[in-house]
Design an enzyme around this catalytic site. Structure first.
Site, PDB file in Angstrom:
ATOM      1  N   GLU A  62       0.824  -1.204   0.000  1.00  0.00           N
ATOM      2  CA  GLU A  62       0.000   0.000   0.000  1.00  0.00           C
ATOM      3  C   GLU A  62       0.863   1.262   0.000  1.00  0.00           C
ATOM      4  O   GLU A  62       1.907   1.321   0.657  1.00  0.00           O
ATOM      5  CB  GLU A  62      -0.939  -0.011   1.214  1.00  0.00           C
ATOM      6  CG  GLU A  62      -1.929  -1.161   1.140  1.00  0.00           C
ATOM      7  CD  GLU A  62      -2.931  -1.200   2.284  1.00  0.00           C
ATOM      8  OE1 GLU A  62      -3.949  -1.894   2.137  1.00  0.00           O
ATOM      9  OE2 GLU A  62      -2.706  -0.545   3.319  1.00  0.00           O
ATOM     10  N   CYS A  94       5.497  -4.933  16.043  1.00  0.00           N
ATOM     11  CA  CYS A  94       5.028  -3.836  16.894  1.00  0.00           C
ATOM     12  C   CYS A  94       3.536  -4.047  17.156  1.00  0.00           C
ATOM     13  O   CYS A  94       2.758  -4.240  16.217  1.00  0.00           O
ATOM     14  CB  CYS A  94       5.274  -2.487  16.223  1.00  0.00           C
ATOM     15  SG  CYS A  94       7.020  -2.141  15.923  1.00  0.00           S
ATOM     16  N   CYS A 103       0.600  -1.837  15.391  1.00  0.00           N
ATOM     17  CA  CYS A 103       0.662  -1.592  13.949  1.00  0.00           C
ATOM     18  C   CYS A 103       0.037  -2.738  13.158  1.00  0.00           C
ATOM     19  O   CYS A 103       0.383  -3.912  13.372  1.00  0.00           O
ATOM     20  CB  CYS A 103       2.121  -1.399  13.531  1.00  0.00           C
ATOM     21  SG  CYS A 103       2.339  -1.124  11.762  1.00  0.00           S
ATOM     22  N   SER A 115      11.788   6.500   8.219  1.00  0.00           N
ATOM     23  CA  SER A 115      11.310   6.251   9.573  1.00  0.00           C
ATOM     24  C   SER A 115      11.721   4.846   9.993  1.00  0.00           C
ATOM     25  O   SER A 115      11.489   3.885   9.258  1.00  0.00           O
ATOM     26  CB  SER A 115       9.784   6.392   9.622  1.00  0.00           C
ATOM     27  OG  SER A 115       9.294   6.032  10.894  1.00  0.00           O
ATOM     28  N   ASN A 156      -4.445   5.000  15.461  1.00  0.00           N
ATOM     29  CA  ASN A 156      -5.557   4.709  14.552  1.00  0.00           C
ATOM     30  C   ASN A 156      -5.947   3.239  14.661  1.00  0.00           C
ATOM     31  O   ASN A 156      -5.091   2.357  14.577  1.00  0.00           O
ATOM     32  CB  ASN A 156      -5.141   5.041  13.116  1.00  0.00           C
ATOM     33  CG  ASN A 156      -4.816   6.517  12.956  1.00  0.00           C
ATOM     34  OD1 ASN A 156      -5.664   7.376  13.172  1.00  0.00           O
ATOM     35  ND2 ASN A 156      -3.562   6.823  12.613  1.00  0.00           N
ATOM     36  N   CYS A 206      -1.753   6.376   9.749  1.00  0.00           N
ATOM     37  CA  CYS A 206      -0.556   5.799  10.361  1.00  0.00           C
ATOM     38  C   CYS A 206      -0.900   4.541  11.152  1.00  0.00           C
ATOM     39  O   CYS A 206      -1.798   4.536  11.990  1.00  0.00           O
ATOM     40  CB  CYS A 206       0.073   6.840  11.289  1.00  0.00           C
ATOM     41  SG  CYS A 206       1.527   6.251  12.147  1.00  0.00           S
TER      42      CYS A 206
END
Length: 382
Positions: free
Chosen positions: A113, A137, A140, A219, A320, A363
């Protein structure tokens, strides 16, 4: 001593025939200028052809050699037999109410994506570096997909090429041109350095996409040894996904911390920015806000203490949601209180706007459209 002309021509023909016999054309999307110099010299052409073809690919979004008007007919025919300009195909497109666009790009039976985020004065493209992620994580969505493989440089570049081409083709929709690129999509970029560095070189190259190093951000969850290597290879902005004020919390939500703890990550990052021009002397710290996990007043003070010798700016990120995980995002008052404490202590801090949440493009929500194929793990409770 120079080879005789006849022998040189024979060698070139042998190379071209080898390409033809194997029927394996070279995909030149994702090849750096240096690699293309070598390629054109090997097939008996002048090295400036590399610059010409890069302009066609990255400035005009052309993937057909026959349309390249400054190539002779003979050169076009020659190239058609030995090269291709392949890019990933779109599987789906979703457009958010806030203008964010998420593209799902197909890679064989997998997908990745890529997210386009327009703002008032800029437009950012968030790209993926891996199919899935191995870091696990807990907050995520990508980690719940598991790890499949690294993207190669052409697959990384293809995301940018495709997005820029769409924006160029849809100029009547007045989409903002991409000004910034962030490696914040699926995967851990620093675990794919072999393919990431060539891709970044193309992004920075004036014959490539030609973006400034200050508009490119990697990142990372904090792979300390690779951060140390990075400065010798490339100079772009670096963001550390810290997300916790101490090792106890970080060990729980980011298992990679058990291998590379906060101290080692920040020391590596500090060393990187000491020689980096792109970062302007400051490292970006990303901090996701999880209700009752890392958002208390005491956590804000712990974070201040943790970063006291680190020149940085902090980006607070509202969490999110995605399926199967019972985290909650900190409420506005908690986030605002956390923000005020950091500001009061002289730390430049921003609160990230939630973008694309209605299309699962925000995110931490990217999962490559495979969330239903995931082995459902135990729900995480705290």
């Amino acid at each position: 001593m120079c080879l005789p002309l006849i022998l040189t021509i024979k060698i070139i023909n042998i190379i071209i025939n080898m390409f033809n016999k194997t029927n394996k054309k070279i995909n030149i999307l994702g090849k750096t200028r240096e690699e293309l110099y070598d390629f054109f010299i090997k097939i008996g052409e002048e090295k400036f052809r590399a610059e010409q073809i890069m302009k066609w690919i990255y400035k005009r979004y052309c993937d057909d050699v026959s349309l390249m008007t400054d190539f002779s007919k003979n050169l076009k025919n020659k190239l058609k037999n030995i090269i291709k300009i392949d890019h990933l195909d779109i599987e789906s497109e979703n457009i958010s109410q806030d203008g964010t666009i998420k593209w799902v790009l197909k890679i064989n039976d997998q997908n990745i994506e890529t997210v386009y985020i327009p703002e008032i004065n800029r437009a950012t493209l968030c790209i993926s570096s891996q199919i899935g992620c191995a870091l696990n994580c807990k907050f995520c969505a990508t980690s719940y997909q598991g790890f499949n493989r690294n993207l190669n440089s052409y697959e990384i570049i293809s995301q940018i090429w495709y997005a820029m081409k769409i924006i160029n083709d849809r100029n009547n929709f007045k989409l903002k041109k991409i000004t910034n690129i962030v490696m914040m999509g699926m995967g851990e970029p620093l675990l794919n350095l072999k393919n990431l560095v060539p891709a970044i070189k193309i992004i920075l190259d004036n014959y490539g996409f030609g973006l400034s190093k200050r508009r490119i951000t990697i990142s990372t969850a904090g792979i300390s040894p690779v951060i140390k290597k990075l400065g010798k290879l490339i100079d772009v902005k670096l963001a550390i996904s810290l997300h916790a004020p101490n090792d106890i919390i970080r060990n729980k939500i980011m298992p990679i911390n058990k291998k590379y703890n906060i101290k080692s990550i920040l020391l590596s990052a500090k060393k990187y920015i000491s020689t980096s021009k792109a970062n302007k002397g400051k490292i970006s710290i990303e901090y996701i806000m999880l209700n009752e996990i890392n958002d208390k007043t005491e956590h804000a003070y712990q974070l201040i203490n943790c970063l006291k010798n680190i020149p940085c700016k902090i980006n607070l990120i509202p969490w999110n949601p995605f399926p199967y995980v019972k985290y909650k995002c900190s409420n506005f008052n908690k986030i605002n209180n956390f923000y005020k404490i950091l500001i009061k202590h002289g730390i430049t801090t921003t609160i990230r706007k939630q973008r694309g949440i209605d299309i699962k493009a925000a995110c931490g929500q990217l999962s490559g459209n495979v969330i239903n194929r995931i082995n459902k793990r135990n729900i995480i409770n705290f």
